[in-house]
Design a protein around this motif. Structure first.
Motif, mmCIF file in Angstrom:
data_model
loop_
_atom_site.group_PDB
_atom_site.id
_atom_site.type_symbol
_atom_site.label_atom_id
_atom_site.label_comp_id
_atom_site.label_asym_id
_atom_site.label_seq_id
_atom_site.Cartn_x
_atom_site.Cartn_y
_atom_site.Cartn_z
ATOM 1 N N SER A 236 0.833 -1.213 0.000
ATOM 2 C CA SER A 236 0.000 0.000 0.000
ATOM 3 C C SER A 236 0.863 1.257 0.000
ATOM 4 O O SER A 236 0.553 2.223 -0.690
ATOM 5 N N ALA A 275 -2.695 -1.501 -3.976
ATOM 6 C CA ALA A 275 -3.440 -1.287 -2.720
ATOM 7 C C ALA A 275 -4.614 -2.259 -2.635
ATOM 8 O O ALA A 275 -4.936 -2.774 -1.558
ATOM 9 N N ALA A 294 -4.722 -0.132 3.426
ATOM 10 C CA ALA A 294 -4.862 -0.256 1.967
ATOM 11 C C ALA A 294 -5.936 0.689 1.453
ATOM 12 O O ALA A 294 -5.747 1.349 0.420
#
Lengths: 339, 336
Positions: A236, A275, A294
């Motif tokens: 992320s 992500a 995320a």
């Protein structure tokens, strides 16, 4: 389901011989909630900076003596700090908060020293690739969950910075005030290389999640669990470091003449994909903190996609509307099937 | 609970096959139906966000060649469609809630387009205030935590932007010559929001009882509070005359916020999150105070060591305290 019931089911399936589970005694301390770990990590980072400055100022005259720079001394200082941190962690119990925090701060100070020392002795490239190795080694050597999480996250961030430098021949942010963004930043090759670079990280995270049972059974939870979490968190966070300088210029973080923006808008879209993978892996481990991280970084990249120049808002709009329609359309058959 | 079970399983001596089965049986690994639900939710949520973003991007594009009706139709038709879907699907279903959330997002686009077309001269914060005020009934009807989060974000943006310009506003006669930090109003807002969310959280149907929503508001309030204190400490003697009252009010607000969050967490005995955020905030503020008081250009070495040890000791103490509270609560829960 209680442990007894679980043991009964496993025994009935022939996976264990007796309908009871032998459990080793718990390690002292147990784990901290994620928000306590965040607090500890932030504080240790600042303490590490203060500590590093405290060590560097008295040595300044020796290291930077009359124009002759002794970067090797800084490197040695960094190594000593990291070794000291490793020893402190080995000696400290998990319950010794002060010693653990002190060790983390010393380790941070050591890592900063090593990065600067490597950079001074060699080049920026040596420093970054050196830190990939240092962070990875520390993940294995230091026996502490928070430290392992941070260094595995650090490994991927260093890897992202190193590969950024490899693709674009620049350090992230270093060209912001010179408008030197080159055509290589926009080429199809750079995007292909980006995907090739992220594929092993994504695959590594997926493999670790898929083989959770295997490494837990092998008694590697203390090492692999924080490393897995660090890797997923990095999916992320770290893509930000691989955005080309032109991306940041297109966001307005520069002074001077405009530079060709090319396809800079593509980079946040690529980061959103990572992500989303990170969110799915967080769900597979039922880790809400990783899922939240995320979502947060996915939204940040989405807003960056809006602000970054490089393509018209009309094209961006068409991409987003099509993507939205595809996603909602794809969810429909799944929803029908679940009924 | 998930972490506890996982830690217990990691201490058993099971074969890889048995461990895999144990992870699935104990619910630590999502089953196929859960994956499907997750996929549906994630795709629908991301799809709605993408659609909303796409339409807002479309509005932001400079449509010189497009007529007035076409421009407004571009937003109003999807807005009406979203409301229609929310109406037909019903607000008890996820698809209905997401459609209404899309309508909330598009309402902002419509307001922006209105301001762009008729050159209303409104400030940006007025757009956000209007957006938040007009969509509040829909947000209440939606009863969905992410929709509340979106609305709270709008309100924070409105107040943040307003705080940036309030000396030039209708409040200027009252607060003239007072050097308020730009974070004062956001702190106050989020403290009030926290109290409201806690009070309304008793009715789970409202969608305000999600833990993450309360945590986010608390963290944002303390973040702004910390910024406010750091601003005061670092600006030091450069503050204009007559700002003593302002500083006192801001410090008092920070203290009230800290006390309120600590007392609430302590009384509820459910979540240690508040204590971790409070610890981080107070360590940042006190470290800055000590640094400001001790570091001089002549001898910075000693204070640097003191600061380092101080941060380590206070954070270690905070961890000890938080762990102790957690253990204490578990014991009390087990006894009761």
């Amino acid at each position: 389901m209680t442990l007894e019931e679980l043991a009964g089911v496993l025994a009935s399936r022939g996976l264990i011989t007796e309908p009871s589970l032998a459990i080793d005694p718990p390690p002292p301390g147990g784990g901290s909630p994620w928000y306590v770990s965040v607090m500890m990590g932030c504080c240790a980072w600042f303490a590490g900076l203060f500590l590093f400055a405290f060590l560097l100022i008295p040595l300044g005259d020796f290291i930077f003596h009359s124009g002759r720079e002794r970067w090797d001394a800084l490197l040695i200082l960094g190594v000593i700090c990291c070794v000291a941190a490793t020893l402190m962690y080995a000696a400290a119990k998990e319950t010794s908060s002060f010693l653990n925090q002190f060790a983390l701060a010393v380790s941070y100070a050591g890592q900063i020293g090593m990065a600067l020392g490597l950079g001074g002795l060699g080049s920026e490239r040596v420093a970054i690739w050196g830190m990939v190795v240092v962070e990875a080694v520390l993940t294995f050597v230091v026996r502490n969950r928070l430290h392992r999480f941070l260094t595995s996250l650090g490994t991927v961030i260093a890897w992202a910075v190193a590969t950024h430098e490899l693709i674009f021949r620049e350090l992230p942010g270093s060209e912001l005030f010179t408008s030197k963004a080159g055509p290589s930043e926009m080429s199809v090759v750079s995007i292909v290389v980006w995907i090739v670079i992220w594929a092993p990280v994504a695959y590594g995270a997926w493999w670790l999640v898929r083989n959770e049972g295997r490494w837990m059974a092998a008694g590697e939870d203390a090492l692999v669990r924080p490393a897995t979490n660090g890797l997923i968190a990095a999916l992320s966070i770290a893509p930000l470091a691989t955005h080309p300088v032109a991306f940041w210029m297109a966001l307005g973080f520069h002074h001077g003449p405009d530079v060709p923006q090319g396809s800079t808008a593509l980079w946040p879209l690529l980061a959103i994909l990572l992500a989303m993978l990170s969110m799915a892996l967080g769900f597979a481990l039922r880790n809400r903190a990783l899922i939240g991280l995320a979502i947060l970084f996915g939204l940040l990249e989405l807003s960056a996609f809006y602000y970054v120049l490089g393509t018209t808002l009309l094209l961006k709009s068409v991409i987003m509307i099509l993507l939205g329609a595809i996603l909602i359309g794809a969810a429909q058959p799944l929803a029908r099937a679940s009924k | 609970m998930v972490d506890v079970t996982r830690r217990l399983l990691s201490r058993t001596r099971l074969s890889p096959e048995a461990m895999d089965a144990a992870l699935s049986l104990s619910g630590l690994r999502p089953g196929p139906s859960e994956w499907r639900d997750f996929g549906i939710r994630a795709m629908r949520f991301a799809g709605i966000l993408s659609l909303a973003a796409g339409i807002i991007f479309l509005i932001a594009f400079n449509w010189d060649d497009l007529g007035l009706y076409a421009r407004f139709g571009m937003v109003e038709l999807p807005l009406l469609a979203a409301l229609g879907i929310a109406w037909t699907k019903g607000l008890d279903r996820l698809s209905g809630k997401l459609s209404l959330m899309l309508a909330v997002l598009l309402a902002g686009g419509l307001l922006a387009l209105f301001g762009q077309t008729y050159q209303t001269g409104a400030d940006v914060y007025e757009l956000f205030f209007g957006w938040a005020a007009l969509t509040l009934p829909w947000v209440i009807a939606c009863r969905y935590a992410p929709c509340w989060a979106l609305w709270l974000l709008l309100l924070n943006l409105a107040v943040g932007l307003y705080a940036d310009t309030w000396l030039h506003s209708w409040l200027s006669p009252v607060f003239s010559n007072m050097d308020w930090s730009p974070w004062f109003l956001p702190v106050l807002l989020n403290l009030l929001l926290y109290v409201t969310v806690i009070s309304l959280g008793r009715w789970p149907d409202l969608g305000l009882s999600e833990n993450w929503l309360r945590r986010a508001i608390m963290a944002v309030a303390m973040m702004f509070g910390t910024f406010s204190m750091l601003y005061r400490i670092t600006s030091g003697r450069r503050q204009p005359e007559g700002s003593d009252t302002v500083v006192t009010v801001e410090v008092l607000l920070f203290l009230v916020c800290s006390a309120a969050f600590a007392v609430h967490a302590f009384v509820r005995k459910e979540d240690l999150f508040n204590f971790a955020v409070l610890a981080l905030s107070w360590i940042a503020v006190t470290t800055t105070m000590i640094g400001k008081a001790t570091i001089t250009s002549r001898d910075p070495i000693g204070p640097l060591l003191i600061l380092s040890i101080y941060v380590i000791a206070t954070s270690a103490g905070a961890v000890k305290g938080i762990s102790y509270l957690g253990r204490q609560w578990k014991t009390e829960e087990a006894v009761s």
